[in-house]
Design a protein around this motif. Structure first.
Motif, PDB file in Angstrom:
ATOM      1  N   GLU A  33     -53.749 -28.658  16.211  1.00 49.54           N
ATOM      2  CA  GLU A  33     -54.589 -28.286  15.080  1.00 49.54           C
ATOM      3  C   GLU A  33     -54.315 -26.841  14.690  1.00 49.54           C
ATOM      4  N   ALA A  34     -54.725 -26.493  13.498  1.00 54.50           N
ATOM      5  CA  ALA A  34     -54.577 -25.123  13.029  1.00 54.50           C
ATOM      6  C   ALA A  34     -55.749 -24.788  12.114  1.00 54.50           C
ATOM      7  N   TRP A  35     -56.256 -23.577  12.264  1.00 53.25           N
ATOM      8  CA  TRP A  35     -57.298 -23.077  11.380  1.00 53.25           C
ATOM      9  C   TRP A  35     -56.672 -22.077  10.416  1.00 53.25           C
ATOM     10  N   PHE A  64     -62.472 -21.745   4.770  1.00 52.77           N
ATOM     11  CA  PHE A  64     -61.724 -22.049   5.989  1.00 52.77           C
ATOM     12  C   PHE A  64     -61.251 -23.501   5.938  1.00 52.77           C
ATOM     13  N   TYR A  65     -60.061 -23.725   6.454  1.00 52.81           N
ATOM     14  CA  TYR A  65     -59.467 -25.057   6.498  1.00 52.81           C
ATOM     15  C   TYR A  65     -59.140 -25.410   7.946  1.00 52.81           C
ATOM     16  N   HIS A  66     -59.500 -26.625   8.336  1.00 55.90           N
ATOM     17  CA  HIS A  66     -59.198 -27.104   9.687  1.00 55.90           C
ATOM     18  C   HIS A  66     -58.170 -28.233   9.550  1.00 55.90           C
ATOM     19  N   MET A  67     -56.938 -27.957   9.986  1.00 54.29           N
ATOM     20  CA  MET A  67     -55.843 -28.898   9.822  1.00 54.29           C
ATOM     21  C   MET A  67     -55.497 -29.537  11.168  1.00 54.29           C
ATOM     22  N   ALA A  68     -55.284 -30.833  11.160  1.00 52.00           N
ATOM     23  CA  ALA A  68     -54.867 -31.551  12.371  1.00 52.00           C
ATOM     24  C   ALA A  68     -53.735 -32.495  12.007  1.00 52.00           C
ATOM     25  N   LYS A  69     -52.755 -32.637  12.915  1.00 50.63           N
ATOM     26  CA  LYS A  69     -51.609 -33.501  12.663  1.00 50.63           C
ATOM     27  C   LYS A  69     -51.574 -34.645  13.661  1.00 50.63           C
TER      28      LYS A  69
END
Length: 402
Positions: free
Chosen positions: A51-53, A60-65
């Motif tokens: 994940e990346a914030w 704010f964006y919370h990204m998960a792959k």
């Protein structure tokens, strides 16, 4: 009226190509950065690689792959493909508008290879199609299992293409076609493999099956190729404005160096984004490569006649401006004039007029770059300027204060 229409078509298609290329490169760089910045932690959902914030625009964006796919597909799924397709389509239109429509002026150089305009266009189309096929076969061959060997083979292939095209087209067209081939490879990667593999993964999920992990692996490999080819293709696409890149004897070797320089610069940023040790050495390699390109551009024009270094005729030891004016007027001013008389040219290219002594003196530096240090002008040597006349221009520009 026809000339005005073609000028506007050229301008608008070029504008479209630049805008779509910015969108494609921007999204490509963003996702490479995002992929490199993902971090694993305890408690992530099953199948999530990291994940990346991020923070942008006040939020704010919370990204998960997900390495394969989530357990359930979301109702709204955004596909990144139209930037690629629009960039290639607008680029091909620009190639047709400028190089195919003006093949005798911009594509064919009789001093390189005296071929009919239609033959040059067929070779152009064949190079793009066959080039993609060769690259695709290499990726699907056993070479594709080893990224390093595949990259080395791809590098050799592109350098050979650059060398071959430099013996077919004008210098400007040859270098631009290497860029067009790379752009074709990049867009075809999206159209023929990346998006189809993603669709296969989605279809498998809709059937309640687990997508094949190999699909994602193949798509990631092609996406990584696109990332490392981005900087070289931008250089090659703008090279047609810089004769010391395309109009010199070793333009194909300059292409080889650009491929290396662009790759190491991307490696620097990719490593930084991934949190790996910073490879500062890449800037040393890039600097050496740039110095090498500058040095290669001083070795004379493509036809092998080093007009800048060859001692001029004794009669030109102190070049008489009247002789210079006669050469420029007879070889250049039919296009570079207030009212060009060359068919298809409505205004002086780049706004450079050479139809008066004052204008010739004002543009001496450009004359040296385009007609002495390179053979970029006249394009395809359509006015048949002679080596002796180029040496006259060299002697004259040598006398001018730097």
């Amino acid at each position: 009226m026809e000339l005005i229409v073609w000028e506007w078509v050229n301008f608008l298609v070029r504008w479209l190509h630049v805008v779509t290329a910015i969108a494609w490169i921007g999204s490509s760089f963003y996702f490479i950065h995002l992929d490199a910045s993902l971090r694993k932690r305890e408690g992530l959902p099953p199948g999530v690689a990291g994940e990346a914030w991020q923070v942008h625009g006040g939020g704010f964006y919370h990204m998960a792959k997900y390495m394969v796919a989530p357990a359930e597909l979301p109702e709204k799924l955004t596909w990144f493909k139209w930037e690629s397709y629009a960039t290639w389509l607008s680029g091909f239109c620009l190639l047709a508008v400028l190089y195919y429509h003006g093949a005798n002026l911009f594509l064919v150089d009789p001093a390189v290879l005296d071929i009919p305009w239609w033959g040059a266009i067929l070779i152009s189309l064949g190079a793009l199609g066959l080039g993609w096929h060769v690259y695709d076969r290499m990726c699907k061959s056993p070479l594709g299992k080893d990224d390093v060997k595949l990259a080395a083979a791809g590098f050799v292939f592109l350098v050979l293409v650059a060398w071959g095209l430099s013996h077919v087209f004008s210098g400007r067209a040859a270098m631009l076609h290497v860029g067009a081939l790379i752009g074709t490879i990049m867009s075809a990667n999206v159209f023929r493999l990346i998006i189809p593999n993603q669709r296969k993964a989605v279809a498998a999920m809709l059937r309640g099956e687990t997508p094949d992990p190999a699909l994602g692996k193949q798509a990631k490999q092609r996406s990584l190729h696109n990332n490392y080819l981005t900087l070289p293709v931008v250089f090659l696409m703008i090279s047609n404005h810089y004769p010391l890149a395309f109009g010199t004897r070793y333009s194909w070797l300059i292409v080889a160096i650009v491929l290396v320089v662009g790759a190491v610069i991307r490696h620097f940023f990719n490593s930084r984004h991934a949190g790996k040790p910073t490879p500062w050495w890449t800037w040393g390699v890039a600097a050496v490569g740039m110095v090498a390109m500058v040095a290669l551009s001083t070795l004379g024009p493509k036809d092998g006649s080093d007009t800048a270094a060859t001692p001029p005729n004794p009669n030109f030891a102190r070049a008489d401006f009247a002789q210079v004016e006669e050469v420029v007027t007879s070889r250049c001013s039919m296009c570079h004039a207030a009212t060009p008389v060359w068919e298809g040219i409505g205004e002086a290219p780049r706004g450079v007029r050479l139809d008066s002594p004052e204008d010739i003196r004002r543009h001496a530096g450009q004359i040296r770059a385009w007609a002495v240090l390179s053979n970029a002008m006249p394009p395809g040597n359509v006015t048949q300027i002679t080596p002796e006349e180029r040496r006259l221009l060299a002697a004259w520009t040598d006398q001018l204060p730097r």
